[in-house]
Design an enzyme around this catalytic site. Structure first.
Site, PDB file in Angstrom:
ATOM      1  N   GLU A   1      36.680  46.680  50.981  1.00 59.72           N
ATOM      2  CA  GLU A   1      35.575  47.621  51.180  1.00 59.72           C
ATOM      3  C   GLU A   1      35.109  48.211  49.857  1.00 59.72           C
ATOM      4  OE1 GLU A   1      34.062  47.530  53.833  1.00 59.72           O
ATOM      5  OE2 GLU A   1      35.588  46.512  55.018  1.00 59.72           O
TER       6      GLU A   1
ATOM      7  N   HIS B   1      32.621  46.067  48.088  1.00 57.64           N
ATOM      8  CA  HIS B   1      31.210  46.308  48.426  1.00 57.64           C
ATOM      9  C   HIS B   1      30.639  47.444  47.587  1.00 57.64           C
ATOM     10  CE1 HIS B   1      31.039  43.438  51.631  1.00 57.64           C
ATOM     11  NE2 HIS B   1      31.969  44.036  52.361  1.00 57.64           N
TER      12      HIS B   1
ATOM     13  N   HIS C   1      27.474  47.265  45.059  1.00 56.66           N
ATOM     14  CA  HIS C   1      26.371  48.224  45.082  1.00 56.66           C
ATOM     15  C   HIS C   1      26.123  48.810  43.698  1.00 56.66           C
ATOM     16  CE1 HIS C   1      24.460  52.039  47.060  1.00 56.66           C
ATOM     17  NE2 HIS C   1      23.556  51.209  46.586  1.00 56.66           N
TER      18      HIS C   1
END
Length: 224
Positions: free
Chosen positions: A93, A96, A100
């Site tokens: 996670e 991600h 970004h």
């Protein structure tokens, strides 16, 4: 029926295998005794990310990164867990979040599709249903449904490189920073592989369904 049966069987098998891996690796304690939340915080900081919060969320398999409010949301077992599975999911996670922060192209593309796909998802099943029922009288309705469903299928396909890249970033960091020992590394890789397979099967099912509706539409055209 092969358009539905084969993807359904694949989905069942992959889901069963993934859940068995969750159970197995959740029982393997991480040698460094760090929790999933601590792993996440550490990965974020070591990637120069200080504006993302790590939060605990209810449910199982509810782990996700929210780019809108910049939060890494970890399920209870992952947030507080000190297992190989918790480390793998938490790092994924955070992968991600790193995407970004680095403006990863595929993530940006997927994010730009969200409003359109959200609209399509709300209406596509009803338009497709009406299109199938009225295919001989109003075939363009089915074609409209196919276009909307194609957007959701594209979203599923675009999700694949996003998920695989997040796992790659997670595994590289876990191994390079010594977060996992020699025997733990293959376990984290295996856990994330089966997690990624759930997205692969979802994409296959979406493509198969799209082909099914295209077949109906093309069949109606040939009958004219």
């Amino acid at each position: 029926m092969l358009y539905f049966i084969v993807p359904l069987l694949l989905s069942f098998l992959v889901s069963w295998r993934f859940k068995s891996k969750i159970k197995e690796y959740s029982q393997v304690g991480l040698a460094n005794r760090l929790t999933g939340a601590e792993i996440a915080e550490k990965m974020l900081r070591e990637n120069g990310i200080y504006d993302v919060r790590v939060l605990s969320t209810d449910g199982q398999l509810t782990d996700h990164y929210n780019p809108t409010d910049k939060t890494v949301n970890l399920s209870h077992d992952v947030y507080y867990g000190r297992s190989v599975m918790a480390a793998a999911v938490a790092a994924h996670e955070c992968g991600h979040a790193v995407q970004h922060a680095n403006s990863y192209a595929w993530l940006n593309f997927r994010s730009s599709m969200v409003p359109v796909v959200s609209f399509a998802s709300n209406w596509v099943q009803w338009i497709l249903l009406g299109g199938v029922l009225l295919v001989n009288k109003f075939p363009m309705l089915l074609l409209g449904g196919i276009v909307l469903f194609a957007l959701t299928t594209l979203f599923s396909l675009v999700t694949l490189p996003v998920e695989f890249d997040a796992s790659r970033r997670a595994l590289n960091w876990l191994n390079e920073r010594g977060m996992v020992r020699d025997n733990e590394g293959p376990m984290t890789k295996d856990a994330l592989k089966w997690a990624a397979m759930t997205y692969v099967v979802a994409a296959i099912a979406s493509v198969a369904t799209l082909l099914y509706y295209l077949q109906i539409f093309m069949g109606s055209r040939r009958e004219e």
